[in-house]
Design a protein around this motif. Structure first.
Motif, PDB file in Angstrom:
ATOM      1  N   VAL A   1      -8.127   1.432  -2.884  1.00  0.00           N
ATOM      2  CA  VAL A   1      -6.828   0.340  -3.192  1.00  0.00           C
ATOM      3  C   VAL A   1      -6.676  -0.393  -1.975  1.00  0.00           C
ATOM      4  O   VAL A   1      -6.400  -0.087  -0.680  1.00  0.00           O
ATOM      5  N   ALA A   2      -6.881  -1.734  -1.980  1.00  0.00           N
ATOM      6  CA  ALA A   2      -6.948  -2.873  -0.753  1.00  0.00           C
ATOM      7  C   ALA A   2      -5.588  -3.537  -0.842  1.00  0.00           C
ATOM      8  O   ALA A   2      -5.057  -3.941  -1.851  1.00  0.00           O
ATOM      9  N   CYS A   3      -5.089  -3.663   0.339  1.00  0.00           N
ATOM     10  CA  CYS A   3      -3.888  -4.695   0.488  1.00  0.00           C
ATOM     11  C   CYS A   3      -4.115  -5.453   1.619  1.00  0.00           C
ATOM     12  O   CYS A   3      -4.009  -5.179   2.808  1.00  0.00           O
ATOM     13  N   PRO A   4      -4.600  -6.563   1.147  1.00  0.00           N
ATOM     14  CA  PRO A   4      -5.040  -7.649   2.091  1.00  0.00           C
ATOM     15  C   PRO A   4      -3.968  -8.371   2.904  1.00  0.00           C
ATOM     16  O   PRO A   4      -2.765  -8.324   2.124  1.00  0.00           O
TER      17      PRO A   4
ATOM     18  N   THR B   1      -4.913  12.277  -3.777  1.00  0.00           N
ATOM     19  CA  THR B   1      -4.676  12.613  -2.498  1.00  0.00           C
ATOM     20  C   THR B   1      -5.253  11.421  -1.743  1.00  0.00           C
ATOM     21  O   THR B   1      -6.529  11.052  -2.196  1.00  0.00           O
ATOM     22  N   VAL B   2      -4.741  11.279  -0.384  1.00  0.00           N
ATOM     23  CA  VAL B   2      -5.398  10.016   0.403  1.00  0.00           C
ATOM     24  C   VAL B   2      -6.620  10.598   0.885  1.00  0.00           C
ATOM     25  O   VAL B   2      -6.452  11.721   1.733  1.00  0.00           O
ATOM     26  N   ALA B   3      -7.719  10.348   0.525  1.00  0.00           N
ATOM     27  CA  ALA B   3      -8.896  10.697   1.456  1.00  0.00           C
ATOM     28  C   ALA B   3      -9.084   9.861   2.868  1.00  0.00           C
ATOM     29  O   ALA B   3      -9.701  10.240   3.624  1.00  0.00           O
ATOM     30  N   LEU B   4      -8.954   8.600   2.979  1.00  0.00           N
ATOM     31  CA  LEU B   4      -8.974   7.713   3.733  1.00  0.00           C
ATOM     32  C   LEU B   4      -7.763   6.657   3.896  1.00  0.00           C
ATOM     33  O   LEU B   4      -7.683   5.964   2.687  1.00  0.00           O
ATOM     34  N   ARG B   5      -7.431   6.316   5.033  1.00  0.00           N
ATOM     35  CA  ARG B   5      -6.465   5.048   4.927  1.00  0.00           C
ATOM     36  C   ARG B   5      -6.957   4.339   6.182  1.00  0.00           C
ATOM     37  O   ARG B   5      -6.601   5.005   7.392  1.00  0.00           O
TER      38      ARG B   5
ATOM     39  N   PHE C   1       3.196   5.969  -5.906  1.00  0.00           N
ATOM     40  CA  PHE C   1       3.018   6.091  -7.027  1.00  0.00           C
ATOM     41  C   PHE C   1       1.459   7.043  -7.419  1.00  0.00           C
ATOM     42  O   PHE C   1       1.651   8.072  -8.156  1.00  0.00           O
ATOM     43  N   TYR C   2       0.517   6.540  -7.368  1.00  0.00           N
ATOM     44  CA  TYR C   2      -0.804   7.535  -7.395  1.00  0.00           C
ATOM     45  C   TYR C   2      -0.630   8.773  -6.828  1.00  0.00           C
ATOM     46  O   TYR C   2      -1.276   9.721  -7.544  1.00  0.00           O
TER      47      TYR C   2
ATOM     48  N   LEU D   1       0.976  -1.340   0.215  1.00  0.00           N
ATOM     49  CA  LEU D   1      -0.101  -0.138  -0.112  1.00  0.00           C
ATOM     50  C   LEU D   1       0.724   1.179  -0.091  1.00  0.00           C
ATOM     51  O   LEU D   1       0.510   2.351  -0.601  1.00  0.00           O
ATOM     52  N   ASP D   2       1.995   1.202   0.674  1.00  0.00           N
ATOM     53  CA  ASP D   2       2.688   2.366   0.860  1.00  0.00           C
ATOM     54  C   ASP D   2       3.240   2.756  -0.767  1.00  0.00           C
ATOM     55  O   ASP D   2       3.430   4.118  -1.073  1.00  0.00           O
TER      56      ASP D   2
END
Length: 133
Positions: free
Chosen positions: A53-56, A29-33, A21-22, A15-16
């Motif tokens: 973007v999910a990071c399982p 911009t990051v709206a929620l993490r 990249f994005y 995820l980082d």
């Protein structure tokens, strides 16, 4: 009544790295993490829709292209006022263009385009919109 496009979801190995990249290169911009019981998720805002973007917590394989004879999402597309600066920024960061920059085939809606891949191998299209859009 339809309000607009909300988001499309993807999966990442890291995820980082996806956020770098994005957000760092493309300008989202990051709206929620947020952490959840099966991993972590981030909503990255474009200003006109979001990328989820999910990071399982699992082994995640690199993305594969959808074959032409199979239904599915082919690529993510982001519009820019000018392609040249974003292409230069991506190439300097080690993300070469797979195609373009070149004139778009569908010039009624797009002027120019280029393709690259994100860190997970997802095909990313970069476009300049046609005049009047």
């Amino acid at each position: 009544m339809l309000l607009g496009f909300e988001h499309v979801g993807t999966t990442t190995i890291d995820l980082d790295r996806a956020i770098a990249f994005y957000c760092g290169l493309l300008g989202l911009t990051v709206a929620l993490r947020k952490h959840y019981d099966r991993g972590e998720v981030a909503f990255l805002d474009t200003g006109s829709g979001m990328l989820e973007v999910a990071c399982p917590i699992a082994d995640v394989a690199r993305s594969r292209d959808v074959p032409p004879h199979e239904a599915g999402l082919r690529h993510l597309t982001f519009a820019f006022d000018s392609l040249d600066p974003i292409v230069a920024r991506l190439e300097a960061a080690g993300f070469p263009m797979i195609e373009g920059p070149r004139a778009a085939y569908y010039n009624e809606v797009l002027k120019r385009l280029a393709f690259t891949r994100d860190p997970d191998g997802i095909l990313v299209e970069l476009v300049e919109r046609a005049d009047g859009r």
